[in-house]
Design a protein around this motif. Structure first.
Motif, mmCIF file in Angstrom:
data_model
loop_
_atom_site.group_PDB
_atom_site.id
_atom_site.type_symbol
_atom_site.label_atom_id
_atom_site.label_comp_id
_atom_site.label_asym_id
_atom_site.label_seq_id
_atom_site.Cartn_x
_atom_site.Cartn_y
_atom_site.Cartn_z
ATOM 1 N N GLU A 108 120.169 119.985 104.122
ATOM 2 C CA GLU A 108 120.998 121.170 104.320
ATOM 3 C C GLU A 108 120.151 122.438 104.282
ATOM 4 O O GLU A 108 120.407 123.391 105.017
ATOM 5 C CB GLU A 108 122.110 121.232 103.276
ATOM 6 N N ALA A 109 119.121 122.448 103.416
ATOM 7 C CA ALA A 109 118.217 123.601 103.376
ATOM 8 C C ALA A 109 117.473 123.740 104.700
ATOM 9 O O ALA A 109 117.240 124.857 105.180
ATOM 10 C CB ALA A 109 117.229 123.443 102.220
ATOM 11 N N ILE A 110 117.096 122.610 105.298
ATOM 12 C CA ILE A 110 116.466 122.643 106.619
ATOM 13 C C ILE A 110 117.427 123.237 107.638
ATOM 14 O O ILE A 110 117.063 124.134 108.420
ATOM 15 C CB ILE A 110 116.042 121.228 107.058
ATOM 16 N N ALA A 111 118.655 122.748 107.656
ATOM 17 C CA ALA A 111 119.646 123.217 108.631
ATOM 18 C C ALA A 111 119.889 124.712 108.485
ATOM 19 O O ALA A 111 120.006 125.439 109.487
ATOM 20 C CB ALA A 111 120.947 122.437 108.474
ATOM 21 N N GLN A 112 119.963 125.190 107.246
ATOM 22 C CA GLN A 112 120.228 126.610 107.021
ATOM 23 C C GLN A 112 119.051 127.491 107.429
ATOM 24 O O GLN A 112 119.237 128.679 107.719
ATOM 25 C CB GLN A 112 120.563 126.837 105.541
ATOM 26 N N ALA A 113 117.849 126.917 107.452
ATOM 27 C CA ALA A 113 116.668 127.706 107.799
ATOM 28 C C ALA A 113 116.443 127.816 109.301
ATOM 29 O O ALA A 113 115.625 128.625 109.753
ATOM 30 C CB ALA A 113 115.433 127.077 107.144
ATOM 31 N N ILE A 114 117.154 127.041 110.103
ATOM 32 C CA ILE A 114 116.991 127.066 111.557
ATOM 33 C C ILE A 114 117.432 128.414 112.112
ATOM 34 O O ILE A 114 118.474 128.947 111.740
ATOM 35 C CB ILE A 114 117.807 125.939 112.216
ATOM 36 N N THR A 115 116.625 128.961 113.011
ATOM 37 C CA THR A 115 116.973 130.188 113.730
ATOM 38 C C THR A 115 116.876 129.912 115.230
ATOM 39 O O THR A 115 116.387 128.858 115.650
ATOM 40 C CB THR A 115 116.006 131.335 113.362
ATOM 41 N N PRO A 116 117.333 130.857 116.079
ATOM 42 C CA PRO A 116 117.196 130.651 117.526
ATOM 43 C C PRO A 116 115.757 130.438 117.986
ATOM 44 O O PRO A 116 115.524 129.857 119.050
ATOM 45 C CB PRO A 116 117.784 131.939 118.111
ATOM 46 N N ARG A 117 114.788 130.883 117.193
ATOM 47 C CA ARG A 117 113.383 130.712 117.568
ATOM 48 C C ARG A 117 112.817 129.357 117.162
ATOM 49 O O ARG A 117 111.741 128.962 117.632
ATOM 50 C CB ARG A 117 112.531 131.805 116.916
ATOM 51 N N THR A 118 113.496 128.646 116.281
ATOM 52 C CA THR A 118 112.957 127.384 115.758
ATOM 53 C C THR A 118 112.913 126.331 116.858
ATOM 54 O O THR A 118 113.930 126.029 117.490
ATOM 55 C CB THR A 118 113.807 126.873 114.583
ATOM 56 N N ALA A 119 111.750 125.753 117.065
ATOM 57 C CA ALA A 119 111.584 124.735 118.106
ATOM 58 C C ALA A 119 111.182 123.382 117.547
ATOM 59 O O ALA A 119 111.504 122.344 118.129
ATOM 60 C CB ALA A 119 110.530 125.194 119.115
ATOM 61 N N LEU A 120 110.476 123.390 116.424
ATOM 62 C CA LEU A 120 109.944 122.141 115.873
ATOM 63 C C LEU A 120 110.052 122.195 114.353
ATOM 64 O O LEU A 120 109.804 123.240 113.735
ATOM 65 C CB LEU A 120 108.487 121.955 116.311
#
Length: 411
Positions: A108-120
Motif C-alpha cells: 500500500e505504501a508503494i501504491a500511495q507513492a506512485i505519481t504520474p511520472r512513475t514508470a518503474l
C-alpha cells in the motif's frame, strides 16, 4: 567458522566446473540457463544470463527507453548497486520506506507513492523474505513496470506458494559470493511478461565475456571464502592477516571497487557470464532442493534457540521462504555490540547486511535524503544477521552458546 559466503559451494564444484567449461563451454552456459529457469518453474526463453545482477537491471531499464524525467521508485532499504544503475542512466529515483518491524515496503505504501511520472518500481525480497501484494499492485497499476529484486531470494516462495522472481513483469537475480547461488560474480534477468519479452528480444545488448584475469580473481576469492567455512576463526584471522596485503597488491581479490560504491565510476554493464561461472552455478542448481532444505532447517533452529530472547526481534517468515541470512533486530546499541562480540567468540560471523538505507554505509545515497525512510534507517542501525547455508550448521557448543548469549544465561 560459520559465515555468510559460499553457502552452496563444495570443493568438488571447482574441479567439475573447470572440466565442464573446458570440454564444452557453450553447453555450460546453455545448461545453466535451462537449469536455473527450471528451478523457478520457467522455460529457458525467459532467462538471460549476465555478469552481475546490476547488469541485468541496467539492460532491462535501457531497453524500456524511459523518458529522462521518468521516475523510479526504490525500497528504502537496498544495496547501492541498485540506485547506481539509475544514476548512470540519468533517471531520478525516490525511496519508499520499509514497513515497521519488517524488511520490505508495504504494497500500500508503494501504491500511495506512485505519481504520474512513475514508470518503474523495484520490489525487494530482502533476506529472502517475499514482499507481499505484487499481483495486486500489477492489477491496480497496469501502466507501471514492476521489477522484483530477487538477489536474495532464489527458491523463496510466498504464502501462496509463488516463487520470488516469477511474480512481476521482470526480475533480476544476483549470483555474487554471498548469495544463495554463487558463481563469484554473475546474475540473471527474468522476463515474465510476454509483451516485454517481445519488445526486448531485439534490444538486449551484446554481452562481453569477462576476461580470464577477472574469472581467475573470482575463482581465488571463491576458494578463499570456501576455505573460510572450514577453518576455525582464530586460524582464519591469522591467515587473513598474512595474505591480505599480498593478495590486494597482486589484485587477486574480486570485489566491488570503492569508486563504484561512491558513484564516481560505473561498472561495465555489458558484462556477460563466463562458461566456468555457469558450470559452477549448474552444480549448485542441481542440488537446489538440498540447499533450500538446509536453509529452512537452520532457520527453524534459530527460531527455537532465540524465541523470547529479550531485546531480539526475530524475522516473520513463512514455511516456503528460503532465507539468505537470518536477520534480527537488536535496537539497544550496547546490547547489539555485546552480542556481536559474543558471536565472534563462538566462531559465528555477525553479519550487518544492510547497515544503511543504501548499503553499505558510506556509499553514495543517490536520490536519498536523510530522514526520508525512518523505518529503514532504524532497521539499518539495529540489524544483525546469522549465517545460513550448507556449511552453516551450528555445532552443539555453538547452539548452546548462542542460546545462552541471547537469553543472558551463563554459557
Amino acid at each position: 567458522m560459520k559465515s555468510h559466503v559460499a553457502g552452496a559451494l563444495r570443493w568438488w564444484d571447482f574441479i567439475s566446473a573447470t572440466l565442464q567449461a573446458t570440454l564444452d563451454s557453450e553447453a555450460a552456459l546453455l545448461k545453466f540457463r535451462a537449469a536455473f529457469a527450471a528451478s523457478l518453474g520457467l522455460d529457458a526463453a525467459r532467462v538471460t544470463l549476465f555478469g552481475s545482477g546490476r547488469c541485468a537491471l541496467h539492460a532491462l531499464t535501457t531497453c524500456l527507453e524511459l523518458p529522462p524525467d521518468a521516475e523510479v521508485l526504490l525500497p528504502g532499504y537496498t544495496c547501492v548497486v541498485v540506485p547506481n544503475v539509475f544514476r548512470h542512466l540519468g533517471l531520478p529515483v525516490r525511496y519508499v520506506d520499509i514497513a515497521p518491524g519488517g524488511w520490505n515496503p508495504d504494497p500500500e505504501a508503494i501504491a500511495q507513492a506512485i505519481t504520474p511520472r512513475t514508470a518503474l518500481v523495484v520490489l525487494p525480497h530482502n533476506f529472502g523474505l517475499c514482499m507481499a501484494g505484487i499481483e495486486l499492485l500489477r492489477a491496480r497499476l497496469p501502466g507501471i513496470v514492476f521489477v522484483e529484486d530477487a538477489a536474495h531470494a532464489w527458491g523463496s516462495r510466498d504464502a501462496e506458494g509463488r516463487l520470488a522472481g516469477t511474480r512481476a513483469q521482470a526480475a533480476f537475480f544476483s549470483f555474487e559470493y554471498s548469495k544463495p547461488l554463487t558463481t563469484g560474480i554473475g546474475g540473471a534477468l527474468v522476463l515474465n511478461d510476454l509483451a516485454l519479452r517481445a519488445r526486448m528480444a531485439t534490444r538486449l545488448p551484446v554481452l562481453r565475456a569477462p576476461s580470464r584475469g577477472q574469472v581467475l580473481r573470482q575463482v581465488l576469492t571463491l576458494a578463499w571464502h570456501r576455505l573460510g567455512q572450514a577453518l576455525p576463526g582464530g586460524v582464519l584471522r591469522v591467515l587473513a592477516g598474512l595474505l591480505r596485503w599480498p593478495a590486494r597488491a597482486m589484485g587477486a581479490v574480486a570485489r566491488t571497487p570503492d569508486t563504484e560504491l561512491s558513484g564516481s565510476s560505473a561498472p561495465d554493464y555489458t558484462l556477460g557470464l563466463r562458461p566456468w561461472s555457469a558450470a559452477l552455478g549448474l552444480r549448485q542448481v542441481r542440488r537446489a532442493e538440498t540447499v533450500w532444505a538446509a536453509r529452512r532447517r537452520q532457520v527453524e533452529v534459530y527460531d527455537t534457540l532465540l524465541a523470547g530472547a529479550p531485546g531480539w526481534v526475530l524475522p516473520r517468515h513463512g514455511a516456503g521462504e528460503v532465507l539468505l541470512r537470518y536477520p534480527v533486530r537488536i535496537d539497544d546499541p550496547a546490547q547489539r555490540a555485546a552480542v556481536m562480540r559474543g558471536l565472534e567468540s563462538l566462531d559465528i560471523v555477525p553479519g550487518v547486511w544492510f547497515d544503511d538505507v543504501v548499503h553499505p554505509a558510506g556509499s553514495l545515497r543517490y536520490g536519498y535524503e536523510s530522514g526520508a525512510c525512518p523505518q529503514g534507517e532504524a532497521a539499518a542501525r539495529a540489524v544483525l544477521n546469522l549465517p545460513l547455508g550448507l556449511h552453516a550448521d551450528l555445532s552443539p557448543r555453538q547452539q548452546q552458546g548462542l542460546g545462552a548469549l541471547a537469553h543472558g544465561r551463563p554459557a
